[in-house]
Each structure stands twice: as structure tokens, then as C-alpha cells.
Design a protein around this motif. Sequence first.
Motif, PDB file in Angstrom:
ATOM      1  N   CYS A 166      63.977  61.377 -63.764  1.00 53.95           N
ATOM      2  CA  CYS A 166      64.389  61.561 -62.368  1.00 53.95           C
ATOM      3  C   CYS A 166      63.186  61.635 -61.433  1.00 53.95           C
ATOM      4  CB  CYS A 166      65.233  62.827 -62.229  1.00 53.95           C
ATOM      5  SG  CYS A 166      66.840  62.676 -63.051  1.00 53.95           S
ATOM      6  N   GLY A 167      62.094  62.208 -61.910  1.00 48.27           N
ATOM      7  CA  GLY A 167      60.892  62.265 -61.067  1.00 48.27           C
ATOM      8  C   GLY A 167      60.379  60.868 -60.748  1.00 48.27           C
ATOM      9  N   VAL A 168      60.323  60.032 -61.758  1.00 50.92           N
ATOM     10  CA  VAL A 168      59.852  58.657 -61.544  1.00 50.92           C
ATOM     11  C   VAL A 168      60.837  57.875 -60.673  1.00 50.92           C
ATOM     12  CG1 VAL A 168      59.401  56.460 -62.694  1.00 50.92           C
ATOM     13  CG2 VAL A 168      58.445  58.577 -63.624  1.00 50.92           C
ATOM     14  N   LEU A 169      62.126  57.996 -60.957  1.00 50.27           N
ATOM     15  CA  LEU A 169      63.129  57.270 -60.166  1.00 50.27           C
ATOM     16  C   LEU A 169      63.057  57.691 -58.702  1.00 50.27           C
ATOM     17  CD1 LEU A 169      66.131  57.431 -62.667  1.00 50.27           C
ATOM     18  CD2 LEU A 169      64.738  55.418 -62.155  1.00 50.27           C
ATOM     19  N   THR A 170      62.874  58.970 -58.470  1.00 52.37           N
ATOM     20  CA  THR A 170      62.779  59.442 -57.092  1.00 52.37           C
ATOM     21  C   THR A 170      61.512  58.941 -56.416  1.00 52.37           C
ATOM     22  OG1 THR A 170      64.148  61.364 -57.604  1.00 52.37           O
ATOM     23  CG2 THR A 170      62.712  61.542 -55.670  1.00 52.37           C
ATOM     24  N   ALA A 171      60.417  58.916 -57.145  1.00 48.13           N
ATOM     25  CA  ALA A 171      59.168  58.379 -56.579  1.00 48.13           C
ATOM     26  C   ALA A 171      59.345  56.916 -56.175  1.00 48.13           C
ATOM     27  CB  ALA A 171      58.031  58.518 -57.593  1.00 48.13           C
ATOM     28  N   LEU A 172      60.116  56.176 -56.970  1.00 44.59           N
ATOM     29  CA  LEU A 172      60.342  54.754 -56.650  1.00 44.59           C
ATOM     30  C   LEU A 172      61.101  54.578 -55.337  1.00 44.59           C
ATOM     31  CD1 LEU A 172      61.191  53.362 -60.203  1.00 44.59           C
ATOM     32  CD2 LEU A 172      59.105  52.954 -58.885  1.00 44.59           C
TER      33      LEU A 172
END
Lengths: 218, 218, 218, 218, 218, 218
Positions: free
Chosen positions: D101-107
Amino acid sequence: MSAPRIHVINPNSNETVTRGIDDAVAALRFPGGPEIVCTTLKEGPIGIETQEHVDGVAIPLRRIVEADNASGAFVIACYSDPGLHVCREGTSRPVFGIAECGVLTALSRAERFGVIAIKQRSIARHIRYLRQMGLTDRLAGERPLELSVAESASDGTLPKMIEVGRALKEQDGAGAIVMGCAGMARHRKPLEEALGIPVIDPTQAAVTMALGTLQVAR
Amino acid sequence: MSAPRIHVINPNSNETVTRGIDDAVAALRFPGGPEIVCTTLKEGPIGIETQEHVDGVAIPLRRIVEADNASGAFVIACYSDPGLHVCREGTSRPVFGIAECGVLTALSRAERFGVIAIKQRSIARHIRYLRQMGLTDRLAGERPLELSVAESASDGTLPKMIEVGRALKEQDGAGAIVMGCAGMARHRKPLEEALGIPVIDPTQAAVTMALGTLQVAR
Amino acid sequence: MSAPRIHVINPNSNETVTRGIDDAVAALRFPGGPEIVCTTLKEGPIGIETQEHVDGVAIPLRRIVEADNASGAFVIACYSDPGLHVCREGTSRPVFGIAECGVLTALSRAERFGVIAIKQRSIARHIRYLRQMGLTDRLAGERPLELSVAESASDGTLPKMIEVGRALKEQDGAGAIVMGCAGMARHRKPLEEALGIPVIDPTQAAVTMALGTLQVAR
Amino acid sequence: MSAPRIHVINPNSNETVTRGIDDAVAALRFPGGPEIVCTTLKEGPIGIETQEHVDGVAIPLRRIVEADNASGAFVIACYSDPGLHVCREGTSRPVFGIAECGVLTALSRAERFGVIAIKQRSIARHIRYLRQMGLTDRLAGERPLELSVAESASDGTLPKMIEVGRALKEQDGAGAIVMGCAGMARHRKPLEEALGIPVIDPTQAAVTMALGTLQVAR
Amino acid sequence: MSAPRIHVINPNSNETVTRGIDDAVAALRFPGGPEIVCTTLKEGPIGIETQEHVDGVAIPLRRIVEADNASGAFVIACYSDPGLHVCREGTSRPVFGIAECGVLTALSRAERFGVIAIKQRSIARHIRYLRQMGLTDRLAGERPLELSVAESASDGTLPKMIEVGRALKEQDGAGAIVMGCAGMARHRKPLEEALGIPVIDPTQAAVTMALGTLQVAR
Amino acid sequence: MSAPRIHVINPNSNETVTRGIDDAVAALRFPGGPEIVCTTLKEGPIGIETQEHVDGVAIPLRRIVEADNASGAFVIACYSDPGLHVCREGTSRPVFGIAECGVLTALSRAERFGVIAIKQRSIARHIRYLRQMGLTDRLAGERPLELSVAESASDGTLPKMIEVGRALKEQDGAGAIVMGCAGMARHRKPLEEALGIPVIDPTQAAVTMALGTLQVAR
């Protein structure tokens, strides 16, 4: 079928850039070949430097394409390929973007290519577009001149281009260079001689592809 | 700098194919433009159908490139791009492969492209090559005619090409078609009309890129 | 720092769609949470169905973002994410696109996701955008309803959505479904129940991400 | 359908970390919104620093998910997403991993993202996981603090985080930063202010996605 | 340096499978070569069919590797490669996973490979793992037998394997087949003869790689 | 079925290299195992340093494979894998390339691998080949010794290999090293000891895979 005319549209309103483009494509005018007409988007900004500039000219470019029944092919002469897809949607005639054609042509000349950008802030936009095209695998790197479009038209830009081109070649491993701007064509030959690897002017690359398309369609 | 001549080499020994290529590129000959010379690799096989054929002509092609000081650019006119890298190693003048140029040109015309192959057994080789070029992301599909090179030269091939092209368009989603052979140019126009999407003759695509390179280098 | 308000902009001028969006995000309004305001782009087309529609609303959306100092985050509520990058350029406040957020949210729910598009002709545009985002690896497939935006607002659409969703699940292997339109939210729950896999309404996904961003920034 | 409760599980046995998580997600607790409960995996190691730690907590996490019928969604609050797939297999309710979720949100916030890791030796594991998710295309880089998990909880860590975050931004080109640990949330805001680009706390990102999922399912 | 012994660990508790593995690797036992010992993980499930089974044996496998100082290399003989990374972390001696080695070996035999899975539900897990390894580009497809591990040990499985293998070859284009299970070795030869393309038993592939590593290290 | 003999062909005409290969594979000769015969391509160049060398030996290698009915498997012992596909086309027996097998074996030993090349100018060719194989995702880097093949046979090369290997490990993040040449096998062990990570001799890797294939086929 297609009319033997290529319409090259400079999406910025800088007539000096348009004249430079006109000179750049002169070598592709042949007796019996397609007419190549270069025009300026009057409502364009003086230079395409931001996403707002890119998006702002898309619909005006579409209108020009729609209104021009005399041309058999179109070239959008800005390295961000503004309005490329919306123009393609508006006509069955081929529309070429110079960024796309510049990169495709570089791929025919070297294992990996580098791009000279005018500005650092354009690079993220260019990379995103390269990823959209599915053509990132052979990018060696992109580096900025950090010159304004106006400065890039002055004679002092060549030494800076050589410096940046050399970094792309020697540090990043580029085997060919794409000049990431429509207004640099006159530097192509001296830059190529200085670097010793192919240098692509993207407008010449796009007009070449337009020329081939029109000729074989006759 | 570069001599204004493009040397198109047919790596198979079939003179009929060479004459077809010569016809195909006629539209790219201009008064004042580069001479375009099409020759036949005498020691080549009658058709390039296997990896042995491909690898067998690499060094002979290199010898031709090395021996020809009169040409400014070369085109290897076989859809397997035999000897492309070894020829490039042997000269500083540009060498174009028709498969590479055909695909690159298709990428300037459509979101996804399809390839019509002569034979099923060539397809794995073509896909491997596409992966080598880093250009697989926008391939819609490749489908074979399952005709011999000889048959592909007969008039009966067009209906089969339309059938295969239609499958590429309608089932695989291709927005442009590359004809995966040097000997199909005369079918380009009727195939394009039948399918309603751009059809690329790869030899025309490569000679176009060679033409542009020579012209802008003057 | 950021104002506690989320501005959801419907880029088409169809007030019914805006009301549907307003209903869809109601569940994300909390006492003490950000206000969620849904507005209609008056100059937008009645539906965003073409590239011309997409590009035509980019600058108008930018103007709205620039003029709105009261909101802490923006959501562009159209599955083509029109104007996303130009809006981001115009503000330091976060701007979310529903296509981007819909796909990102789907990636948190399943190994592979499918997309239900309204129209076949949008799919190539969506795939190109997915490639631009670098998110194609886990796409199972995209399939169209072939309904107009207007029809998609009618009650008869659910059976068609179930049929298409089932094809995405059973034939393409999707483990989650993204509804590729801002106007389908009321079908989310029955579609999810019919398919037995998560169904993502992209506007809800984007407003959720906006909500989280604003809350943690307090 | 789903119960309005989010169960955030800290897979290490460090109650101080759990309390930090509890504080971090406080902003996502709303009147009328889902309850957010943070618990500690008692049998977990004091910090998840090795593959043995990661694999050692997978089945215990599954048991907790299976035993908890009162929660509608789960968040595994460790940046290695231990047990994520085995927990998902054990329930039809959504399970979120904070790394994912951290990576998806950063995207959703930047063209390219950087990750601040606690330890150098975790980076290879994180990259392998990013490749598993198919999300490597937009990674700018990952750099370590080289602090123990305990040290990372002290106040002296912020200057080091700013130094590493600046390297990710300026040298690697990151436009957003993911803090690669569940225990850094209190540094989010000052780090974001120091760097001038979005900083994502991955637990907040995951709880946000869980919140949205539960709310729209009502 | 390394002890001349290869320890092949069957992570399920089915002794019949272990005996089959022992037979499968018999051909790789040489006078003067490494001893090859096959053991059964007593606490393993009767078959590894779920993510819970996979994750449940990771730490027990690590304990076995740590406790065995007499072996120079380890092979984890289950097509999900359970515990591979945690075992590698626990020793400087090489640890091979049969899925990884099966796929790598297939890549040395054909342009594209297919996988025969026991169960449909394992395929998503296998694909996720292939993506983690960065080895998806040459996957032709994976298809299930839909047999239990027990059934797969019966003689009736060969006709089903031929049927599935034929689909992988003819419909998906596989040029080599990996048998996606540790218990199918005795079918390798007849399957290969029936299909006319290489068939890889993954345990044999992994033990071969272990053998080579130990021999050259002497 | 297959004859129990592995034919390792050195495509250069340097008998010293062949003898080095013969020594390198000695550890893989077993009583009862396949005979391993190393021969020299008499018409090969003294070293394979250019694309011309690579392409020049392809057909001669094919002739050797076709003429040898006594061997059950072939290994082409040059790190450019010359003639690999044309040899495979000419026989149903397995043909292994040492570059391919070296990389595949490295992938079984580490998350990311590095390659030590003899010459800078080979690296672009190697990278192109790696892309052809679809195996670039886990490449940490390739660095040259910048030694001639002759020099690489001298004892002074080990310190240089350690220096280059250390750069691959420490600067590029390689977890295993492939020696990118057939003539370096005697340096494998001391290099591995100096670097502390696995070092792969590609000829040993390929002969190992050939050995396994022949043994299990009996």
C-alpha cells in the motif's frame, strides 16, 4: 490517394523556430516529391516548456489538422508530441510526432540512445512519454542543457551541446543522440562530427517518415 | 560526406525478388536524391527460410559492405536482418535492416502492430529478434501465411494475406501491419485498402530511413 | 496545512453523473473528516468518449484547480484521467486521477485485475495509459460493455456488467474488477456479489486516497 | 456485510512500535467510521530484520486472522508484508500489506518514488518483493538509514532520514518518499517539510485503503 | 571446501514422494561424485497444495539446513520453492529450489516453456513467483492437471499429462515443458517421447546444478 | 537414446584455451558418466573478439554438430554463444551455450549477478544478447578487464579480476559473478575466495547442464 504535401506544424508561436524547421527540412524537398510546408501555431506559447503548454496546444493542433484538406501527412514539430493522439483521432491521414520519430530513428542507428533536453524539468515528462511508447529499454540517458528555448537558438549553445552529448556517450553509453527540441537542427552536423556518433534531428526524422509514407502510397 | 547512394542488398539469390524490391523502392528515387541500387547476393540461398540461411549470409554481406566504397548507406533486404550487426561493425556508414525499420515505422502509425510471416517456423525467430530489440511491448501478434517464398511471389497470395491481416486486426488488435518479407511490396496497397489500416512494406521503410539519413548529412 | 476539503470534479457536463458520484462518495464523509464537494465541469462534453474530449477538458480542469484555494486535494472523476499532469503542475496540493487510483487499489486486492470499459474504442487509450503508468504487468484484460455513457446510467446495464465481469474473471483470470467509468458506482455492490471477487469503483478509490492524504497531513 | 473494524497487526513484539502505529492511524478514526484496533504479535521477534523473522511470523499472522471474526479488514504493519498471501488465503475479507500500500500510494503522488530502508540488508528483499508485485518501473532508488529498529525509534533519526531522503530526491530523482518501516510515522510530517515532496507512511496508506474498502462496502 | 553431499529435502511428509525423488536422482549418483541423500520433512503436510502449506514449512526447512553440517548443498524438492530465501540466509552453502532450477533449465532448451501444474489454484502462486524471479518473458503458459498430489502418483496420470503438455505445445507455443511437481519424475521420459519436445523434471534439474557446483568447488 | 558423450567445442583456434577448458571440466568426468570431449574449431580465429568473429564461426560450428553422430549433447564454449541457434536447428540433440548457461546458473545463486568481460567493446553485444534471452532484470552490471584474450590467459590477470569483481559486488550490488570468457576457469576458485560470493565458470555451468540432460535421458 494522399495529397503530396507534408504539413509541419510548429506548435509554438516563435516564427524563428519555424524558419529553422523550414531550413532543417529543405534537404527533404525533391523535384517531384511532396511539398513540405512549415507553419506556426499562432495561438501557441512562445516556447513549449511546461505541461500546460503541451496540453494547451492539443485542441488547436487538432483544428488545424481538421481544416487542412490539402495535406497528405502531418508532423507535429515539438519534442513533447503535443496533441499527437487527438490529431490522429481526427484524420485518417498519418500524423507524426517528432519525439516518437526521433527515438524510433535513433533505434535504427545504435544499441542505446541518449537525449539532449533543453530543460531539466522536461525530462520526467519525456521519460513518462517514452514509457507510454514502450521504448525505455534502450534509453542510455537524458541530460539537460538548462538553456531557455531562446538561448538554445543562439550560437553559444553548440559547446554546451557537445559537453552534454559527450556525457551521454561516455558516461551513459549512448551510441546515438536525439536532439530533444525542434529548434536545434543547425547543430546536428557539427555535434555529430564532434561526438563521432549519429545525431538525430527529430523533425528531420519525422519528415523523412512522412515523406516515405506519402511516396509509397502513390 | 556520405556518398549519395543507397545500396539495397537482397541476401537471397532470387533475382525476381531483387527486381520486386527494385520496383518497390522506385517511388523513393528523386531527381537530385540518392541513387538507389538493388543487388542480389549471388552466394545466397534461393530464399532465407532457416537460421542456417540467416547465419550463412552474414559474412558474405559484410564482405559486400566492406568492398563497396561508393555507397553512403546500406539496406539488408530480408526480414530476418541477417548480418546486420556484423555489417555495422564493418563500416561507419549506416546499415539498416528491414525488419528493424519495418517495426519502427509501424510504431509510428499505430498503438499495436501485427506481422504477417511467410512461414510458421520463422515466427519464433522473429519474436526472439523483437525481444532482442526491446520492442515487444506493442506487438499485437504475428501470423503465418504458410506459403513458400516462391508461392508468396504469385498472385494468389493476396487473398491469403488479407485473411491473415484481418485476423491480426480483428482478433489480435493490430492497428498496423508489417509485411514480414522483402518480396511482398506489390501487395502493400491492395492489402492496406482491404484492411483499412496502415500496411508497412519493410524495405520501403528501411530505404526511407536511409534516404533521410543521407539527405540530412549533406 | 492542507484545507480539509476534497474537490471531486466531474469533467463532463452531465449533472446526473455528478449526482451519482456524489452519492458514491457519501460513505466517505465523516463528522470531523474532510468535506467532499462534487462539481461539474460546465464546459465539458456530455460524456468523455474520445481523445478530443479528454484533451479538450485538460486546461479547463487546470483553471478550476488554480482558482480553488479552499480545497486541500482534488479528484478528477473520469476514467481517462484527463488533465491529471497539467493539474498537478499547477498546484502543490495532491491531485488524484480515478483511473490511476482504481488500478492501484485493485493491485492491493488481487494478483491480476480486469477492467470493464464502456466502449471498445476507449480500450486502446486505457492500455496506452496503463503502459505510461508502468502498471501493465498485472492486467488480466479489459473488455467493453459497448454501451453509451447514457445507457450505462440505466438499470439495464447490470446484467451486461455481470456478463463482462464474468468473462474477465473466468476467461482472463482477473481476481478483481475495476469499473472503468465514473458513473457506475451504484452497480459496485451487486456486481461484486454476483462475481464473488472485489469490484472497485475508481472514484471511491481516489476519494479514499485523497481522504487519507488530508487526514494524515493535519 | 463486513464488520466495521480494521485490525492492524504489528508482527513484531515491540509494544512501543504498536503504540506508535496506534498514534499514526489516530487521524483515520472517525465518529461513525470503522474502529481501528492495533495489536502486537506476542510471539513475533522484537524487530523484523531478517528473512527468518519474515517467514517466522507468517503462520502466526494467519492464525490471528482466522481467529478474528470481529474485523472486516486486516493490515499487516511491517514493511516486508510478512504472511500477506497466506493471510489472504485464509479469509475472504481484505488483507492489506503496508509495503504494497505504501508503494501504491506513492505511485499516486509522483512519477518516481524512493524508499528509505532501516537496514542495507533489507533492500535486496524489498527489491525482490517489488519485482514480485510488478512495480519496479517507477522506483527511483532505495537507500538505508543503517539504524537498528530501536535506534530508528529515537529522536536522533530525523536528521539521518532527511539526509537519506535528500539523496533519494536529488541524486536518484524520487518525487515521493516511502518510509520503509512501520515505526517511523511521527517523522512523516517533518521529513515532508524538509524535503518538499510527499512522504508516505505505509501504515497510514494501508489503513486508508482498508477504511475506504469497508466504508464503500456498507 | 564443501562437503561432497547433496541433501534433497522433500518438504511434504509423503514418503512415497521422497522415494520417487530418490529414484529420479539415481542417475546423478556417480562413483566419486557427491552422495545424494533424500529426506522427508516429517512435520510437513502430506502434500504442499496451499500457501499455508508453503509458508508452514519454511522455518522447519531452515532448521534442517542449519542442523546439517555434513552436506555441501541443499535442494528443496517442492515446486513452490518453500523457504528458499530463508534457507539461503541461514547458510553460506548453496541452496537450490526445484521451481527455479526447472525454469532456468527449460530456458536452456527452448525459446518458450510451458508448465504443467497439478492444480489450477497453484498457478497464480507460480506466476507470482516467476515474476519475482524476473523470468516471465519466455513463459508460453501454465496449465493444470487438476489431479490431487496422490492421484498424480498413480499410473493414470500420464495420458492426462500428455493431453495438457500437447495443449502447452500446440496452443501456447511451448518448446519445452517443466513438470510442476516433485513427484512426476517417472513420467518425464514417456511424456518427452509423446510430445517430441524436452521435458524437464525440476528435481533432476536442481540436483544437476547442485552436483556441478560441488564438483567444481573441489 | 542419446549417446553418453558431451562434445565441448572451442570456437576459437587457440589450443591453449581448449586445454584450459578440458582442465575446467575434468571435475565433471565420472566413471560411468558421459565422456566429455573438448575440441578446437580449427578454422576459428585465435580469439572471438568481434561480431565478425562471432558470425564467422556459426556455420562451421553447425557443420561440426551435423557431422558428429557420436555425441549426445554439445557445448559451444565461447561467451558470445556463436552459432547457438543455427546449431540447435541442425540437430534434435541438446546444444548449450556457455553465456546462456552461465547466466542461468548465476540466477540460481544470487538475487543479482555481475559479469566480468574481457573487453569493453564486447559488453554492448553481451547486453543485447541478454535482452534477447529476456534475462536483463537481474543484471547488476558488466565490467571489462580490458585485457586481450591472450593476456587473460596469463597469471597476472587474477588481481585485475578481483578488482573488477569487487566493483561489481560493492558498487553494482552483484551477489554472484559470471566470468564472461571460456578461458578463465582456473581463476574461478581464487576469485570466489577473494570476493566471498559465488563465481560461475560458464563452461562448467554448461557442461553441468549437458551432463544432467544426458544422465536423466538414459
